[in-house]
Design a protein around this motif. Structure first.
Motif, PDB file in Angstrom:
ATOM      1  N   THR A  26       0.827  -1.207   0.000  1.00  0.00           N
ATOM      2  CA  THR A  26       0.000   0.000   0.000  1.00  0.00           C
ATOM      3  C   THR A  26       0.856   1.250   0.000  1.00  0.00           C
ATOM      4  O   THR A  26       0.584   2.219  -0.733  1.00  0.00           O
ATOM      5  CB  THR A  26      -0.944   0.010   1.215  1.00  0.00           C
ATOM      6  OG1 THR A  26      -1.809  -1.131   1.163  1.00  0.00           O
ATOM      7  CG2 THR A  26      -1.789   1.274   1.232  1.00  0.00           C
ATOM      8  N   CYS A  29       2.656   2.995  -3.106  1.00  0.00           N
ATOM      9  CA  CYS A  29       1.944   3.866  -4.044  1.00  0.00           C
ATOM     10  C   CYS A  29       2.495   5.284  -4.074  1.00  0.00           C
ATOM     11  O   CYS A  29       2.635   5.875  -5.147  1.00  0.00           O
ATOM     12  CB  CYS A  29       0.454   3.892  -3.694  1.00  0.00           C
ATOM     13  SG  CYS A  29      -0.406   2.326  -3.966  1.00  0.00           S
ATOM     14  N   ASN A  51      -2.525   5.611  -6.422  1.00  0.00           N
ATOM     15  CA  ASN A  51      -3.064   5.615  -5.066  1.00  0.00           C
ATOM     16  C   ASN A  51      -4.566   5.446  -5.085  1.00  0.00           C
ATOM     17  O   ASN A  51      -5.139   4.659  -4.327  1.00  0.00           O
ATOM     18  CB  ASN A  51      -2.712   6.942  -4.385  1.00  0.00           C
ATOM     19  CG  ASN A  51      -1.837   6.743  -3.164  1.00  0.00           C
ATOM     20  OD1 ASN A  51      -1.971   5.765  -2.449  1.00  0.00           O
ATOM     21  ND2 ASN A  51      -0.933   7.677  -2.938  1.00  0.00           N
ATOM     22  N   ASN A  54      -5.648   1.936  -6.078  1.00  0.00           N
ATOM     23  CA  ASN A  54      -5.432   0.985  -4.997  1.00  0.00           C
ATOM     24  C   ASN A  54      -6.603   0.981  -4.026  1.00  0.00           C
ATOM     25  O   ASN A  54      -7.086  -0.074  -3.612  1.00  0.00           O
ATOM     26  CB  ASN A  54      -4.125   1.334  -4.281  1.00  0.00           C
ATOM     27  CG  ASN A  54      -3.718   0.299  -3.260  1.00  0.00           C
ATOM     28  OD1 ASN A  54      -4.156   0.335  -2.115  1.00  0.00           O
ATOM     29  ND2 ASN A  54      -2.860  -0.622  -3.667  1.00  0.00           N
ATOM     30  N   TYR A  58     -10.392  -1.469  -3.029  1.00  0.00           N
ATOM     31  CA  TYR A  58     -10.958  -1.868  -1.740  1.00  0.00           C
ATOM     32  C   TYR A  58     -12.482  -1.802  -1.793  1.00  0.00           C
ATOM     33  O   TYR A  58     -13.181  -2.714  -1.349  1.00  0.00           O
ATOM     34  CB  TYR A  58     -10.463  -0.933  -0.633  1.00  0.00           C
ATOM     35  CG  TYR A  58      -9.161  -1.299   0.007  1.00  0.00           C
ATOM     36  CD1 TYR A  58      -9.112  -1.737   1.321  1.00  0.00           C
ATOM     37  CD2 TYR A  58      -7.956  -1.185  -0.692  1.00  0.00           C
ATOM     38  CE1 TYR A  58      -7.910  -2.048   1.928  1.00  0.00           C
ATOM     39  CE2 TYR A  58      -6.753  -1.493  -0.098  1.00  0.00           C
ATOM     40  CZ  TYR A  58      -6.727  -1.921   1.211  1.00  0.00           C
ATOM     41  OH  TYR A  58      -5.536  -2.234   1.803  1.00  0.00           O
ATOM     42  N   GLY A 114      -4.501  -3.597  -5.215  1.00  0.00           N
ATOM     43  CA  GLY A 114      -5.518  -3.165  -4.260  1.00  0.00           C
ATOM     44  C   GLY A 114      -6.514  -4.260  -3.955  1.00  0.00           C
ATOM     45  O   GLY A 114      -6.974  -4.414  -2.808  1.00  0.00           O
ATOM     46  N   MET A 117      -4.844  -6.390  -1.359  1.00  0.00           N
ATOM     47  CA  MET A 117      -4.795  -5.795  -0.029  1.00  0.00           C
ATOM     48  C   MET A 117      -6.147  -5.878   0.666  1.00  0.00           C
ATOM     49  O   MET A 117      -6.236  -6.142   1.868  1.00  0.00           O
ATOM     50  CB  MET A 117      -4.358  -4.324  -0.130  1.00  0.00           C
ATOM     51  CG  MET A 117      -2.963  -4.099  -0.725  1.00  0.00           C
ATOM     52  SD  MET A 117      -1.662  -5.040   0.108  1.00  0.00           S
ATOM     53  CE  MET A 117      -1.383  -6.353  -1.088  1.00  0.00           C
ATOM     54  N   TYR A 255     -10.852   5.815   0.861  1.00  0.00           N
ATOM     55  CA  TYR A 255     -10.271   4.929   1.859  1.00  0.00           C
ATOM     56  C   TYR A 255     -11.278   4.604   2.946  1.00  0.00           C
ATOM     57  O   TYR A 255     -11.403   3.478   3.385  1.00  0.00           O
ATOM     58  CB  TYR A 255      -9.029   5.590   2.450  1.00  0.00           C
ATOM     59  CG  TYR A 255      -8.122   4.645   3.181  1.00  0.00           C
ATOM     60  CD1 TYR A 255      -7.907   3.368   2.698  1.00  0.00           C
ATOM     61  CD2 TYR A 255      -7.447   5.046   4.331  1.00  0.00           C
ATOM     62  CE1 TYR A 255      -7.059   2.498   3.353  1.00  0.00           C
ATOM     63  CE2 TYR A 255      -6.603   4.189   4.994  1.00  0.00           C
ATOM     64  CZ  TYR A 255      -6.412   2.916   4.494  1.00  0.00           C
ATOM     65  OH  TYR A 255      -5.578   2.061   5.152  1.00  0.00           O
ATOM     66  N   ASP A 278      -5.601  -1.406   7.977  1.00  0.00           N
ATOM     67  CA  ASP A 278      -4.211  -1.783   7.755  1.00  0.00           C
ATOM     68  C   ASP A 278      -3.272  -0.997   8.659  1.00  0.00           C
ATOM     69  O   ASP A 278      -2.077  -0.957   8.425  1.00  0.00           O
ATOM     70  CB  ASP A 278      -3.820  -1.594   6.276  1.00  0.00           C
ATOM     71  CG  ASP A 278      -3.976  -0.152   5.811  1.00  0.00           C
ATOM     72  OD1 ASP A 278      -4.334   0.688   6.654  1.00  0.00           O
ATOM     73  OD2 ASP A 278      -3.737   0.115   4.620  1.00  0.00           O
TER      74      ASP A 278
END
Length: 305
Positions: A26, A29, A51, A54, A58, A114, A117, A255, A278
């Motif tokens: 992560t 990025c 970014n 990624n 999610y 991503g 993750m 995010y 995370d």
């Protein structure tokens, strides 16, 4: 009759490694944005799309990750996540090849990484808790995994800084050692988990699940709503000093939305709600806000009464 206790030391070590990889990949990025801006002549906005990709991954993969846990179990979900992560990181490495030199290949790689993750966030926390036998032991393992996660985030930043040197001349080839570290850990973790026998808590929940329709949703539980608030506040603190632009506000929201989707996906598929992120400061915030019966060992079994 004496039963031999299963030794999960090696799988636990691999879970620790994957905890670290979540932050490692992560946090690649940001320095990679500096590299692609120079190598591909990307604008500031375009450079940050890695970014964004990624974290958009999610939001896209949160609920499917939970469904995968129910359908194929924790071990196979972890193995699939590792394969996806390997492909994502390798695509980022390939984007700098002389024969390719493609910003879009890098962007696709960031998006695919991503996915990995998100899936790892869904699986490593409860799996580590299970491998530790639950209770205080499981919680201690999760906390140590969080320490490794934060340490890895710092390490990759320092490593990439030392590899890049002059940002104006940064090339993806200079990031090869960092990318290869991620690829190697993914490969080793895959092989170890493949040959290891790991308990499947999701399968146990599925066997005990009643045919009666559950009258509760994830939002019926106060700790879930407080967890969303905690994520929102924490992400505001995390990104405030570094992302004050309009684009930064968008990334911050993505995010936040990604973590909420992740939590909802895990709850809906297994009947188990595990609030995760995370970053271990988030876990500490959850503890501070929800002491007592709301959260125990950071792994919540929601009973249906």
């Amino acid at each position: 009759m004496n039963t031999k206790k299963q030794n999960y030391t090696l799988p636990i070590v691999m879970m620790f490694a994957l905890f670290a990889m979540i932050a490692f990949v992560t946090n690649l990025c940001s320095p990679m944005a500096v590299i692609v801006k120079n190598q591909f002549g990307a604008s500031n906005f375009a450079a940050q799309l890695g970014n964004a990709a990624n974290f958009i991954a999610y939001a896209v993969m949160g609920i499917p990750s939970g469904l995968l846990l129910e359908k194929i179990g924790y071990k196979k979900t972890a193995l699939l996540a590792i394969v996806i992560g390997f492909v994502g990181v390798f695509l980022q490495y390939m984007s700098g090849w002389d024969s390719i030199q493609s910003f879009w290949v890098y962007l696709i790689g960031a998006f695919v990484a991503g996915f990995c993750m998100c899936m790892l966030n869904s699986v490593v926390n409860p799996m580590l808790n299970t491998l530790g036998g639950g209770g205080n032991r499981g919680n201690q393992l999760i906390q140590f995994g969080g320490v490794l996660n934060s340490t890895s985030a710092v390490f990759v930043t320092i490593l990439m800084g030392s590899l890049i040197g002059d940002a104006a001349k940064a090339q993806i080839s200079q990031a090869t050692p960092a990318l290869f570290i991620a690829l190697a850990i993914f490969a080793v973790a895959f092989l170890v988990l493949l040959i290891s026998r790991i308990p499947e808590p999701a399968a146990e929940v599925k066997r005990n699940k009643s045919d009666k329709k559950d009258p509760y949703s994830a939002f019926s539980f106060r700790h879930f709503r407080l967890g969303i608030l905690a994520i929102f506040l924490y992400m505001g603190v995390q990104f405030r000093t570094s992302m004050e632009t309009a684009a930064g506000q968008i990334f911050r929201f993505l995010y936040f939305a990604a973590d909420v989707y992740n939590c909802v996906g895990t709850y809906n598929s297994t009947g188990i709600l595990f609030l995760h992120s995370d970053s271990d400061p988030f876990m500490q915030m959850i503890h501070d806000i929800q002491k007592g019966s709301l959260i125990r060992q950071e792994f919540i079994q929601c009973t249906h009464q």
